[in-house]
Design a protein around this motif. Sequence first.
Motif, mmCIF file in Angstrom:
data_model
loop_
_atom_site.group_PDB
_atom_site.id
_atom_site.type_symbol
_atom_site.label_atom_id
_atom_site.label_comp_id
_atom_site.label_asym_id
_atom_site.label_seq_id
_atom_site.Cartn_x
_atom_site.Cartn_y
_atom_site.Cartn_z
ATOM 1 N N UNK A 1 20.534 55.747 14.129
ATOM 2 C CA UNK A 1 20.709 56.837 15.087
ATOM 3 C C UNK A 1 21.054 56.239 16.445
ATOM 4 N N UNK A 2 22.152 56.699 17.038
ATOM 5 C CA UNK A 2 22.513 56.212 18.368
ATOM 6 C C UNK A 2 21.517 56.738 19.390
ATOM 7 N N UNK A 3 21.309 55.966 20.434
ATOM 8 C CA UNK A 3 20.503 56.481 21.539
ATOM 9 C C UNK A 3 21.325 57.574 22.222
ATOM 10 N N UNK A 4 20.670 58.362 23.050
ATOM 11 C CA UNK A 4 21.396 59.427 23.729
ATOM 12 C C UNK A 4 22.488 58.849 24.622
ATOM 13 N N UNK A 5 22.210 57.775 25.275
ATOM 14 C CA UNK A 5 23.216 57.136 26.136
ATOM 15 C C UNK A 5 24.413 56.660 25.314
ATOM 16 N N UNK B 1 23.588 78.747 27.405
ATOM 17 C CA UNK B 1 24.447 78.016 28.342
ATOM 18 C C UNK B 1 24.612 76.560 27.905
ATOM 19 N N UNK B 2 23.524 75.935 27.453
ATOM 20 C CA UNK B 2 23.614 74.553 26.972
ATOM 21 C C UNK B 2 24.556 74.456 25.789
ATOM 22 N N UNK B 3 24.505 75.455 24.903
ATOM 23 C CA UNK B 3 25.394 75.462 23.746
ATOM 24 C C UNK B 3 26.847 75.629 24.139
ATOM 25 N N UNK B 4 27.101 76.526 25.066
ATOM 26 C CA UNK B 4 28.471 76.768 25.518
ATOM 27 C C UNK B 4 29.036 75.534 26.221
ATOM 28 N N UNK B 5 28.227 74.886 27.024
ATOM 29 C CA UNK B 5 28.684 73.727 27.787
ATOM 30 C C UNK B 5 28.693 72.442 26.950
ATOM 31 N N UNK B 6 28.089 72.467 25.776
ATOM 32 C CA UNK B 6 28.063 71.280 24.927
ATOM 33 C C UNK B 6 26.931 70.329 25.250
ATOM 34 N N UNK B 7 26.009 70.746 26.096
ATOM 35 C CA UNK B 7 24.908 69.872 26.500
ATOM 36 C C UNK B 7 23.914 69.628 25.371
ATOM 37 N N UNK B 8 23.966 70.441 24.338
ATOM 38 C CA UNK B 8 23.048 70.270 23.214
ATOM 39 C C UNK B 8 23.665 69.429 22.096
ATOM 40 N N UNK B 9 24.779 68.773 22.366
ATOM 41 C CA UNK B 9 25.484 68.000 21.342
ATOM 42 C C UNK B 9 24.625 66.875 20.771
ATOM 43 N N UNK B 10 23.864 66.185 21.625
ATOM 44 C CA UNK B 10 23.040 65.087 21.117
ATOM 45 C C UNK B 10 21.950 65.612 20.186
ATOM 46 N N UNK C 1 19.792 65.980 14.734
ATOM 47 C CA UNK C 1 19.342 66.816 13.615
ATOM 48 C C UNK C 1 20.210 66.582 12.377
ATOM 49 N N UNK C 2 21.512 66.471 12.580
ATOM 50 C CA UNK C 2 22.428 66.200 11.467
ATOM 51 C C UNK C 2 22.114 64.840 10.850
ATOM 52 N N UNK C 3 21.883 63.853 11.679
ATOM 53 C CA UNK C 3 21.545 62.507 11.205
ATOM 54 C C UNK C 3 20.267 62.544 10.375
ATOM 55 N N UNK C 4 19.265 63.275 10.845
ATOM 56 C CA UNK C 4 17.998 63.377 10.115
ATOM 57 C C UNK C 4 18.197 64.039 8.753
#
Length: 77
Positions: free
Chosen positions: A54-58, A25-34, A39-42
């Motif tokens: 790395x940007x903060x989550x906010x 559900x998080x993946x479908x809704x995009x909630x896991x984008x951060x 992970x991509x940044x790392x």
Amino acid sequence: MGDGQAAAPPRRGVRDVAASVARFARGVMGADAYEKYAAHHARLEARGECPGRLMTEREFWRDKTDRQDREPQGRCC
């Protein structure tokens, strides 16, 4: 087992199933984008392709919504 039947696969607990559904559900809704962004940044940093800090989550969510406002695409909301 001994009578030619294959062993039954292990049963997943209710918590495991609920956790899988929540991840989906998080993946479908995009909630896991951060998490995906971090992970991509790392990965880029590990390869020496420093993309900046790395940007903060906010900051990430503010940037994402600002980009969506500037460049609207087909979306439900």
